[in-house]
Design a protein around this motif. Sequence first.
Motif, PDB file in Angstrom:
ATOM      1  N   ARG A 167     -45.085 -18.490 -91.111  1.00 27.74           N
ATOM      2  CA  ARG A 167     -43.807 -18.269 -91.787  1.00 27.74           C
ATOM      3  C   ARG A 167     -44.015 -17.359 -92.993  1.00 27.74           C
ATOM      4  O   ARG A 167     -43.585 -17.651 -94.095  1.00 27.74           O
ATOM      5  CB  ARG A 167     -43.148 -19.584 -92.174  1.00 27.74           C
ATOM      6  N   MET A 168     -44.717 -16.232 -92.724  1.00 23.52           N
ATOM      7  CA  MET A 168     -45.099 -15.314 -93.790  1.00 23.52           C
ATOM      8  C   MET A 168     -44.493 -13.931 -93.579  1.00 23.52           C
ATOM      9  O   MET A 168     -44.649 -13.325 -92.530  1.00 23.52           O
ATOM     10  CB  MET A 168     -46.613 -15.180 -93.889  1.00 23.52           C
ATOM     11  N   LEU A 169     -43.817 -13.466 -94.613  1.00 25.77           N
ATOM     12  CA  LEU A 169     -43.249 -12.126 -94.660  1.00 25.77           C
ATOM     13  C   LEU A 169     -44.238 -11.258 -95.428  1.00 25.77           C
ATOM     14  O   LEU A 169     -44.574 -11.560 -96.578  1.00 25.77           O
ATOM     15  CB  LEU A 169     -41.899 -12.178 -95.374  1.00 25.77           C
ATOM     16  N   SER A 170     -44.721 -10.183 -94.790  1.00 24.52           N
ATOM     17  CA  SER A 170     -45.749  -9.331 -95.400  1.00 24.52           C
ATOM     18  C   SER A 170     -45.233  -7.917 -95.606  1.00 24.52           C
ATOM     19  O   SER A 170     -44.599  -7.341 -94.723  1.00 24.52           O
ATOM     20  CB  SER A 170     -46.994  -9.270 -94.515  1.00 24.52           C
ATOM     21  N   TYR A 171     -45.533  -7.377 -96.780  1.00 24.26           N
ATOM     22  CA  TYR A 171     -45.185  -6.014 -97.154  1.00 24.26           C
ATOM     23  C   TYR A 171     -46.482  -5.237 -97.305  1.00 24.26           C
ATOM     24  O   TYR A 171     -47.372  -5.646 -98.050  1.00 24.26           O
ATOM     25  CB  TYR A 171     -44.454  -5.992 -98.500  1.00 24.26           C
ATOM     26  N   TYR A 172     -46.583  -4.084 -96.625  1.00 21.18           N
ATOM     27  CA  TYR A 172     -47.786  -3.258 -96.691  1.00 21.18           C
ATOM     28  C   TYR A 172     -47.444  -1.920 -97.341  1.00 21.18           C
ATOM     29  O   TYR A 172     -46.526  -1.226 -96.896  1.00 21.18           O
ATOM     30  CB  TYR A 172     -48.351  -3.016 -95.284  1.00 21.18           C
ATOM     31  N   TYR A 173     -48.176  -1.588 -98.384  1.00 19.97           N
ATOM     32  CA  TYR A 173     -47.931  -0.379 -99.159  1.00 19.97           C
ATOM     33  C   TYR A 173     -49.161   0.517 -99.174  1.00 19.97           C
ATOM     34  O   TYR A 173     -50.289   0.047 -99.044  1.00 19.97           O
ATOM     35  CB  TYR A 173     -47.646  -0.729-100.628  1.00 19.97           C
TER      36      TYR A 173
ATOM     37  N   ASP B  84     -35.624 -20.309 -99.825  1.00 21.52           N
ATOM     38  CA  ASP B  84     -35.069 -21.635 -99.557  1.00 21.52           C
ATOM     39  C   ASP B  84     -35.659 -22.250 -98.286  1.00 21.52           C
ATOM     40  O   ASP B  84     -35.786 -23.468 -98.177  1.00 21.52           O
ATOM     41  CB  ASP B  84     -33.549 -21.586 -99.437  1.00 21.52           C
ATOM     42  N   ALA B  85     -36.019 -21.395 -97.337  1.00 28.17           N
ATOM     43  CA  ALA B  85     -36.616 -21.863 -96.082  1.00 28.17           C
ATOM     44  C   ALA B  85     -38.117 -22.112 -96.223  1.00 28.17           C
ATOM     45  O   ALA B  85     -38.760 -22.574 -95.284  1.00 28.17           O
ATOM     46  CB  ALA B  85     -36.356 -20.850 -94.966  1.00 28.17           C
ATOM     47  N   GLY B  86     -38.683 -21.795 -97.395  1.00 27.51           N
ATOM     48  CA  GLY B  86     -40.098 -22.060 -97.633  1.00 27.51           C
ATOM     49  C   GLY B  86     -41.045 -21.016 -97.083  1.00 27.51           C
ATOM     50  O   GLY B  86     -42.238 -21.282 -96.913  1.00 27.51           O
ATOM     51  N   PHE B  87     -40.553 -19.813 -96.809  1.00 32.34           N
ATOM     52  CA  PHE B  87     -41.417 -18.751 -96.305  1.00 32.34           C
ATOM     53  C   PHE B  87     -42.461 -18.388 -97.356  1.00 32.34           C
ATOM     54  O   PHE B  87     -42.251 -18.558 -98.549  1.00 32.34           O
ATOM     55  CB  PHE B  87     -40.604 -17.491 -95.994  1.00 32.34           C
ATOM     56  N   SER B  88     -43.569 -17.836 -96.885  1.00 29.74           N
ATOM     57  CA  SER B  88     -44.588 -17.279 -97.763  1.00 29.74           C
ATOM     58  C   SER B  88     -44.392 -15.767 -97.810  1.00 29.74           C
ATOM     59  O   SER B  88     -43.852 -15.171 -96.879  1.00 29.74           O
ATOM     60  CB  SER B  88     -45.989 -17.598 -97.230  1.00 29.74           C
ATOM     61  N   PHE B  89     -44.844 -15.155 -98.898  1.00 33.40           N
ATOM     62  CA  PHE B  89     -44.691 -13.719 -99.097  1.00 33.40           C
ATOM     63  C   PHE B  89     -46.051 -13.125 -99.423  1.00 33.40           C
ATOM     64  O   PHE B  89     -46.787 -13.653-100.242  1.00 33.40           O
ATOM     65  CB  PHE B  89     -43.721 -13.437-100.255  1.00 33.40           C
ATOM     66  N   ARG B  90     -46.334 -12.005 -98.768  1.00 28.50           N
ATOM     67  CA  ARG B  90     -47.633 -11.351 -98.939  1.00 28.50           C
ATOM     68  C   ARG B  90     -47.408  -9.876 -99.240  1.00 28.50           C
ATOM     69  O   ARG B  90     -46.609  -9.215 -98.568  1.00 28.50           O
ATOM     70  CB  ARG B  90     -48.435 -11.496 -97.653  1.00 28.50           C
TER      71      ARG B  90
END
Length: 138
Positions: A65-71, A107-113
């Motif tokens: 449940r991880m949303l990842s941003y790559y730069y 709110d859904a408890g996702f993780s962010f990377r």
Amino acid sequence: MKKFVAIAKRFILVVPAGMLLFTACQESLEERCARECKEYTKKKCPVLVAKDIYLDSLTFTPEERMLSYYYTVEGLLDDAEALRQHDIRGMLLKELKNSTGDKLYKDAGFSFRYVYFSGKQKGTQLIEATFHKNDYQK
């Protein structure tokens, strides 16, 4: 670095809010997030989000449940030590906590990377910051 902070704030607030515009009633939140990440990446990336900062892709890993941003960063920001010295991780966490654009995901408890790569040394990771629910809901 002040420009980087201002740009990071703007980006953290804008991209998730834009992703929320594309909804489908029969999808789970995880399915929707994965679809929107793929669509955004395909249509918009790489995209210049600030001077010398490009968003290369967004991904969603349902198992984590991880949303990842790559730069990719270039210029003066293309230095891992400089990024660490300016506490980029701390700035990203602060902005994530204050962001309303990704409230649904928080709110859904996702993780962010957030992963930053060097523009001059392709494939070299400069810094990574991962935040879980217990980090941003304190």
